[in-house]
Design a protein around this motif. Structure first.
Motif, PDB file in Angstrom:
ATOM      1  N   MET A  55       0.706  -1.134   0.048  1.00 19.93           N
ATOM      2  CA  MET A  55       0.003   0.029  -0.114  1.00 19.93           C
ATOM      3  C   MET A  55       0.839   1.093   0.005  1.00 19.93           C
ATOM      4  SD  MET A  55      -3.169  -0.729  -0.347  1.00 19.93           S
ATOM      5  CE  MET A  55      -4.361   0.416   0.136  1.00 19.93           C
ATOM      6  N   MET A  56       2.018   1.339   0.913  1.00 20.15           N
ATOM      7  CA  MET A  56       2.649   2.328   0.922  1.00 20.15           C
ATOM      8  C   MET A  56       3.443   2.791  -0.649  1.00 20.15           C
ATOM      9  SD  MET A  56       2.411   3.702   3.668  1.00 20.15           S
ATOM     10  CE  MET A  56       3.635   5.015   3.032  1.00 20.15           C
ATOM     11  N   GLY A  57       3.690   1.599  -1.448  1.00 21.38           N
ATOM     12  CA  GLY A  57       4.107   1.977  -2.715  1.00 21.38           C
ATOM     13  C   GLY A  57       3.097   2.501  -3.633  1.00 21.38           C
ATOM     14  N   PHE A  58       1.938   2.664  -3.117  1.00 28.61           N
ATOM     15  CA  PHE A  58       0.917   3.521  -4.085  1.00 28.61           C
ATOM     16  C   PHE A  58       0.635   4.693  -3.217  1.00 28.61           C
ATOM     17  CE2 PHE A  58       0.044  -0.887  -5.164  1.00 28.61           C
ATOM     18  CZ  PHE A  58       0.284  -0.763  -6.569  1.00 28.61           C
ATOM     19  N   ILE A  59       0.584   4.802  -1.983  1.00 28.33           N
ATOM     20  CA  ILE A  59       0.268   5.872  -1.344  1.00 28.33           C
ATOM     21  C   ILE A  59       1.262   7.132  -1.208  1.00 28.33           C
ATOM     22  CG2 ILE A  59      -0.198   6.996   1.202  1.00 28.33           C
ATOM     23  CD1 ILE A  59      -1.239   4.198   1.796  1.00 28.33           C
ATOM     24  N   LEU A  60       2.569   6.400  -1.185  1.00 32.09           N
ATOM     25  CA  LEU A  60       3.900   7.595  -1.350  1.00 32.09           C
ATOM     26  C   LEU A  60       3.861   8.474  -2.563  1.00 32.09           C
ATOM     27  CD1 LEU A  60       6.182   8.069   0.587  1.00 32.09           C
ATOM     28  CD2 LEU A  60       7.482   6.760  -1.142  1.00 32.09           C
ATOM     29  N   PRO A  61       3.631   8.048  -3.767  1.00 25.92           N
ATOM     30  CA  PRO A  61       3.574   8.854  -5.069  1.00 25.92           C
ATOM     31  C   PRO A  61       2.254   9.654  -4.986  1.00 25.92           C
ATOM     32  CG  PRO A  61       3.437   6.414  -5.634  1.00 25.92           C
ATOM     33  CD  PRO A  61       3.502   6.570  -4.202  1.00 25.92           C
ATOM     34  N   VAL A  62       1.275   9.438  -4.184  1.00 23.91           N
ATOM     35  CA  VAL A  62       0.135  10.141  -4.184  1.00 23.91           C
ATOM     36  C   VAL A  62       0.556  11.556  -3.333  1.00 23.91           C
ATOM     37  CG1 VAL A  62      -2.071  10.494  -3.301  1.00 23.91           C
ATOM     38  CG2 VAL A  62      -1.684   8.430  -4.627  1.00 23.91           C
ATOM     39  N   ALA A 116       3.731  21.536  -8.245  1.00 18.92           N
ATOM     40  CA  ALA A 116       5.232  22.090  -8.364  1.00 18.92           C
ATOM     41  C   ALA A 116       6.181  20.843  -8.089  1.00 18.92           C
ATOM     42  CB  ALA A 116       5.686  23.033  -7.334  1.00 18.92           C
ATOM     43  N   ASN A 117       5.851  19.896  -7.419  1.00 15.38           N
ATOM     44  CA  ASN A 117       6.574  18.657  -7.171  1.00 15.38           C
ATOM     45  C   ASN A 117       6.854  17.656  -8.415  1.00 15.38           C
ATOM     46  OD1 ASN A 117       7.363  19.267  -4.488  1.00 15.38           O
ATOM     47  ND2 ASN A 117       5.472  18.209  -3.596  1.00 15.38           N
ATOM     48  N   ARG A 118       5.886  17.914  -9.324  1.00 16.19           N
ATOM     49  CA  ARG A 118       5.952  17.175 -10.453  1.00 16.19           C
ATOM     50  C   ARG A 118       6.753  17.636 -11.494  1.00 16.19           C
ATOM     51  NH1 ARG A 118      -0.642  17.503 -10.629  1.00 16.19           N
ATOM     52  NH2 ARG A 118      -1.215  16.623  -8.696  1.00 16.19           N
ATOM     53  N   ARG A 119       7.557  18.447 -11.291  1.00 19.60           N
ATOM     54  CA  ARG A 119       8.674  19.095 -11.926  1.00 19.60           C
ATOM     55  C   ARG A 119      10.025  18.725 -11.575  1.00 19.60           C
ATOM     56  NH1 ARG A 119       6.876  21.926 -16.129  1.00 19.60           N
ATOM     57  NH2 ARG A 119       8.847  22.188 -16.505  1.00 19.60           N
ATOM     58  N   ARG A 120       9.835  18.062 -10.435  1.00 20.60           N
ATOM     59  CA  ARG A 120      11.204  17.663  -9.609  1.00 20.60           C
ATOM     60  C   ARG A 120      11.682  16.253 -10.193  1.00 20.60           C
ATOM     61  NH1 ARG A 120      10.861  19.640  -3.385  1.00 20.60           N
ATOM     62  NH2 ARG A 120      12.727  17.956  -3.580  1.00 20.60           N
ATOM     63  N   PRO A 121      12.715  16.187 -10.785  1.00 21.60           N
ATOM     64  CA  PRO A 121      13.277  14.930 -11.190  1.00 21.60           C
ATOM     65  C   PRO A 121      13.188  13.948  -9.981  1.00 21.60           C
ATOM     66  CG  PRO A 121      14.529  16.452 -12.593  1.00 21.60           C
ATOM     67  CD  PRO A 121      13.628  17.225 -11.445  1.00 21.60           C
ATOM     68  N   ASP A 122      13.755  14.420  -9.010  1.00 19.21           N
ATOM     69  CA  ASP A 122      13.974  13.356  -7.741  1.00 19.21           C
ATOM     70  C   ASP A 122      12.612  12.898  -7.494  1.00 19.21           C
ATOM     71  OD1 ASP A 122      13.511  15.946  -7.032  1.00 19.21           O
ATOM     72  OD2 ASP A 122      14.290  15.885  -5.144  1.00 19.21           O
ATOM     73  N   ARG A 123      11.669  13.632  -7.086  1.00 20.57           N
ATOM     74  CA  ARG A 123      10.320  13.315  -6.575  1.00 20.57           C
ATOM     75  C   ARG A 123       9.806  12.513  -7.628  1.00 20.57           C
ATOM     76  NH1 ARG A 123       7.688  16.092  -1.962  1.00 20.57           N
ATOM     77  NH2 ARG A 123       9.389  17.004  -1.137  1.00 20.57           N
ATOM     78  N   LEU A 124       9.957  12.587  -8.945  1.00 17.55           N
ATOM     79  CA  LEU A 124       9.389  11.702 -10.013  1.00 17.55           C
ATOM     80  C   LEU A 124      10.037  10.527  -9.942  1.00 17.55           C
ATOM     81  CD1 LEU A 124       9.214  14.445 -12.836  1.00 17.55           C
ATOM     82  CD2 LEU A 124       7.197  13.211 -11.750  1.00 17.55           C
ATOM     83  N   LEU A 125      11.279  10.426  -9.830  1.00 17.73           N
ATOM     84  CA  LEU A 125      12.021   9.107  -9.936  1.00 17.73           C
ATOM     85  C   LEU A 125      11.635   8.335  -8.685  1.00 17.73           C
ATOM     86  CD1 LEU A 125      14.029   7.317 -11.387  1.00 17.73           C
ATOM     87  CD2 LEU A 125      15.761   8.340  -9.899  1.00 17.73           C
ATOM     88  N   ILE A 126      11.508   8.939  -7.565  1.00 22.21           N
ATOM     89  CA  ILE A 126      11.226   8.171  -6.331  1.00 22.21           C
ATOM     90  C   ILE A 126       9.762   7.658  -6.406  1.00 22.21           C
ATOM     91  CG2 ILE A 126      10.838   8.398  -3.698  1.00 22.21           C
ATOM     92  CD1 ILE A 126      13.013  10.620  -3.689  1.00 22.21           C
ATOM     93  N   SER A 127       8.954   8.685  -7.072  1.00 18.74           N
ATOM     94  CA  SER A 127       7.549   8.027  -7.169  1.00 18.74           C
ATOM     95  C   SER A 127       7.434   6.726  -8.072  1.00 18.74           C
ATOM     96  CB  SER A 127       6.965   9.271  -7.746  1.00 18.74           C
ATOM     97  OG  SER A 127       6.752  10.359  -6.646  1.00 18.74           O
ATOM     98  N   ALA A 128       8.255   6.868  -9.005  1.00 25.64           N
ATOM     99  CA  ALA A 128       8.271   5.917 -10.092  1.00 25.64           C
ATOM    100  C   ALA A 128       8.807   4.433  -9.221  1.00 25.64           C
ATOM    101  CB  ALA A 128       8.928   6.136 -11.250  1.00 25.64           C
ATOM    102  N   VAL A 129       9.694   4.779  -8.724  1.00 23.57           N
ATOM    103  CA  VAL A 129      10.218   3.508  -7.967  1.00 23.57           C
ATOM    104  C   VAL A 129       9.357   2.673  -7.059  1.00 23.57           C
ATOM    105  CG1 VAL A 129      12.090   2.487  -6.579  1.00 23.57           C
ATOM    106  CG2 VAL A 129      12.664   4.174  -8.564  1.00 23.57           C
ATOM    107  N   SER A 130       8.841   3.954  -6.455  1.00 27.99           N
ATOM    108  CA  SER A 130       7.909   3.285  -5.383  1.00 27.99           C
ATOM    109  C   SER A 130       6.616   2.519  -5.776  1.00 27.99           C
ATOM    110  CB  SER A 130       7.368   4.553  -4.475  1.00 27.99           C
ATOM    111  OG  SER A 130       6.059   4.517  -3.836  1.00 27.99           O
ATOM    112  N   LEU A 131       6.152   3.283  -6.866  1.00 27.73           N
ATOM    113  CA  LEU A 131       5.011   2.443  -7.621  1.00 27.73           C
ATOM    114  C   LEU A 131       5.322   1.186  -8.313  1.00 27.73           C
ATOM    115  CD1 LEU A 131       3.015   4.903  -9.577  1.00 27.73           C
ATOM    116  CD2 LEU A 131       2.266   2.910  -8.942  1.00 27.73           C
ATOM    117  N   ILE A 132       6.714   1.057  -8.651  1.00 21.19           N
ATOM    118  CA  ILE A 132       7.078  -0.319  -9.083  1.00 21.19           C
ATOM    119  C   ILE A 132       7.183  -1.512  -8.111  1.00 21.19           C
ATOM    120  CG2 ILE A 132       9.216  -1.366 -10.190  1.00 21.19           C
ATOM    121  CD1 ILE A 132       9.642   1.167 -11.818  1.00 21.19           C
ATOM    122  N   VAL A 133       7.679  -0.826  -6.778  1.00 19.49           N
ATOM    123  CA  VAL A 133       7.647  -1.732  -5.760  1.00 19.49           C
ATOM    124  C   VAL A 133       6.301  -2.309  -5.310  1.00 19.49           C
ATOM    125  CG1 VAL A 133       8.343  -1.995  -3.296  1.00 19.49           C
ATOM    126  CG2 VAL A 133       9.946  -0.750  -4.972  1.00 19.49           C
ATOM    127  N   GLY A 134       5.330  -1.250  -5.369  1.00 12.93           N
ATOM    128  CA  GLY A 134       4.101  -1.638  -4.819  1.00 12.93           C
ATOM    129  C   GLY A 134       3.352  -2.467  -6.061  1.00 12.93           C
TER     130      GLY A 134
END
Ligand code: SF4
Ligand code: SF4
Ligand code: SF4
Lengths: 326, 386
Positions: B292-299, B306-324
């Motif tokens: 569940m955290m894998g899906f909640i974290l990116p949300v 503004a955060n959707r323009r930050r590559p670090d946030r985007l990358l962490i979100s993507a990885v988190s979703l892949i794990v979830g």
């Protein structure tokens, strides 16, 4: 083709919701449980009569031409501990405390036979993608055909009783499960389910499921101390023995409703869950799965409508005239 | 594919590098292990048993592998269905990832099929058993792989100078694009439906009639996550400019889907009264929360535009979703699957090496093809660092 962020998000959410709804089945075309075939055959296993001699295990191997399986150092006896790619039938033992008295839940022991229950609505048949598992429309015997099987093992993971087993140690494996000895021919050593034919006490009895059910009901109504006749081999064989009922039967007949019923019935004096038989609902898992599949894909109507929509949408966005800009 | 496109060009550059050599070596190791499997049987190299007859070769290679290959599907959904032509530069790279992911997921099924020489029975009467969820999955995945190769063929035809064929094909492409969205919708949801017939052997956290919707939604969201992930990698790996504008807008769509998913998942758990299982002190509950955290974290991470323009946030979100997404599949098919006492499964080393080899083969193929075929959008010399 400008969109604001807001429209965009709305689009995504609406799309998500639409997909969710699309993949959620309407309850309409429910496929009910299958019902008992007209001439259903099966076994009755009576744990209180079983003496744990394992004659049925040996006879099953012989009848099915399966090799012995060793679990002792010396490799002298066939000592299969569980069903496997070499074993279609085992007797397991329940033991509690000092394990002194037969058929008692505390400080006692009891036997249980594990083999295919020939479900009325079998999960294995519903799961198998290539019709290698089939239920005979008349006798209800669930049989396996290795010539069809692709070895996907969906039946192995799906069967709630852990019955079908796979051969992991060969490049040409098959599924192994009891087929109620439906391969026997006249003139063979065994004439019907070998396990029942050799059982010395009538603990494993072969016959039409409705008659087995009558016999099961008669037996569970017996009181300890009563003297009763028990038939051996198959129902109607006339081969009986008389004995004193020693254990107090529980009223439950396992297989009377589990997943819509099974053609192999079991009775005992120790609760079935203690003997390793799972608690299962009356609605068969096969019927739930197939209801879902039919609602989503029945006649491919739903996918066809979706495809129509998709094609129109795709056509709108991709015009062949600008193909050169690919 | 067609319309709105920027020019795509082969990337060129060396094919033999330390990276490609390592990938080739890993692929080779997997091939040797598979040889042993085909000579001695599945048990010779894996730990699967009658309690857990489906191991990671099914649950990772096919279930998760095909979900991770949904980039092409998720982008196509957006480009053609939501009419968002501006995403076009993402289409070919995403489609290539999908093509490889799916082709390998499809091929790796063979490694796990005990009687693989009969595989064709699935598609043939009298064997085909239409009530089987596995039947539906197998047919749709196979068709989809074919459709993707057709969708992708313009890149090959370009390379081989067959403009005429390409032109003919493009008249019919809309049909394949439609199929390219329908088929994954069907089989990604059915991968979830596979679990229904397991019945009460599956923990209530994962046994629900919503399984098709749950698997479909996560396949789509992870499709976007993988595209974001790939863009980050290929930006750094091939030293290409990061397509931030597109990725930002893409992450918006992903975020929307994620919110819908989480609402749906929670409502379903509440409706069935299954939350109790999530608060037990056991491995299943723990793995449920990791999922569940894998899906909640990116949300949370991408909630602020503004955060959707930050590559670090985007990358962490993507990885988190892949794990979830991976955890959901592992949970449903392995961790939440109780087949009775006495059974245990953890993949063996050779088993893992095959899975790793398949992933390596996928990346290797991707690198080779983008260097050789016109897949990535042309970069104006001024903008690039190369
Ligand atoms: S017990 Fe298992 S193998 Fe036997 S019929 Fe039922 S589902 Fe099939
Ligand atoms: S292993 Fe064989 S019998 Fe079992 S489901 Fe797969 S194809 Fe059918
Ligand atoms: S019916 Fe035949 S195959 Fe089945 S358990 Fe008895 S002896 Fe074995």
């Amino acid at each position: 083709m400008k969109t604001t962020r807001r429209q965009f998000l709305q689009g995504a959410m609406a799309g998500g919701a639409a997909l969710t709804l699309g993949a959620t089945p309407p309850e309409a075309q429910a496929r009910p449980n299958l019902t008992m075939p007209p001439k259903a055959l099966g076994l009755l296993y009576d744990s209180t009569l079983c003496i744990g001699c394992k004659a049925c295990v040996a006879a099953c191997k012989e009848s099915n031409g399966l090799p012995p399986e060793f679990s002792t150092e010396d490799h002298l006896w066939d000592t299969a501990k569980d069903l496997s790619g070499k074993t279609k039938n085992v007797i397991k033992m329940y033991k509690d405390g000092n394990g002194t008295q037969k058929d008692r839940e505390t400080d006692g022991y009891a036997f249980i036979k594990h083999s295919c229950l020939h479900c009325v609505d079998p999960s294995c048949v519903s799961a198998c993608p290539v019709s290698a598992m089939q239920k005979d429309p008349v006798t209800g015997i669930v049989s396996y055909d290795e010539k069809s099987c692709i070895g996907c093992r969906y039946c192995v993971v799906a069967c709630p009783f852990g019955v079908p087993r796979f051969q992991y140690d060969t490049p040409f494996p098959k599924i192994v499960k009891c087929e109620l000895c439906n391969h026997l021919k006249t003139g063979d050593k065994y004439q019907y389910s070998a396990c029942a034919q050799v059982c010395p006490t009538g603990a494993t009895l072969y016959g039409p499921t409705d008659l087995l059910m009558q016999e099961a009901k008669r037996r569970v109504a017996l009181k300890p101390g009563a003297i009763s006749k028990f038939e051996r081999g198959q129902i109607g064989s006339g081969n009986t023995h008389e004995t004193v009922v020693k254990a107090q039967y529980l009223p439950r007949i396992y297989g009377d409703h589990e997943l819509g019923g099974t053609q192999v019935l079991k009775i005992s004096a120790v609760p079935m869950e203690k003997l390793g038989m799972p608690e299962l609902p009356e609605r068969s898992f096969a019927s739930i799965s197939e209801t879902l599949q039919h609602s989503l894909y029945g006649w491919l109507a739903f996918p066809a409508v979706v495809l129509g929509g998709l094609v129109i949408a795709a056509k709108r966005t991709s015009r062949p005239d600008d193909e050169d800009k690919v | 594919m067609s319309s709105h496109a920027e020019k795509t060009v082969p990337l060129g550059g060396p094919l033999i590098t330390p990276v490609t050599l390592t990938l080739a070596a890993l692929t080779g190791i997997a091939a040797v292990i598979l040889l042993i499997r085909f000579i001695f049987g599945i048990g010779a190299v894996t730990n699967v048993n009658d309690g857990y007859s489906w191991g990671i070769w099914v649950v990772y290679d096919v279930m998760a592998g095909s979900a991770f290959a949904c980039g092409g599907y998720a982008i196509a959904l957006m480009v053609y269905i939501f009419n968002k032509g501006e995403y076009h530069p993402l289409v070919r790279p995403a489609l290539l990832g999908s093509l490889f992911g799916y082709t390998l997921a499809g091929a790796s099924v063979i490694f796990d099929l005990g009687r693989y020489w009969n595989t064709w029975h699935i598609f043939m009467p009298p064997w085909a058993q239409v009530n089987s969820v596995m039947f539906e999955v197998a047919v749709c995945i196979t068709l989809y792989i074919g459709v993707m190769w057709i969708e992708f063929s313009p890149a090959f035809l370009e390379r081989f100078g067959r403009k005429d064929l390409k032109q003919k094909l493009s008249k019919w492409m809309f049909l394949f694009i439609g199929l390219g969205v329908l088929l994954p919708s069907m089989h990604q949801s059915s991968l979830g439906s596979l679990l229904i017939v397991f019945g009460t052997q599956i923990n209530p956290l994962w046994q629900t009639l919503m399984l098709p919707a749950i698997f479909l939604m996560t396949a789509i969201t992870v499709g976007y996550a993988v595209v974001i992930f790939e863009s980050c990698l290929s930006a750094s790996g091939f030293k290409r400019p990061f397509e931030l504008d597109l990725i930002t807008r893409l992450s918006k769509v992903m975020w929307g889907f994620l919110v819908v998913y989480l609402v749906m998942r929670s409502v379903d758990l509440t409706w069935r009264g299954a939350w109790g299982e999530a608060f037990k002190f056991n491995v299943m509950a723990l793995c449920f929360w990791i999922e569940m955290m894998g899906f909640i974290l990116p949300v949370i991470l991408l909630a602020k535009p503004a955060n959707r323009r930050r590559p670090d946030r985007l990358l962490i979100s993507a990885v988190s979703l892949i794990v979830g997404t991976l955890m959901l599949r592992l949970n449903g098919f392995l961790i939440g699957y109780n087949t009775g006492p006495g059974w245990y499964y953890f993949p063996s080393l050779p088993e893992l090496l095959v899975t790793i080899g398949i992933i390596a083969a996928e990346i290797l193929g991707y690198i080779v093809l983008v260097r050789w075929l016109p897949i990535l959008p042309k970069v104006e010399p001024a903008k690039t660092a190369r």
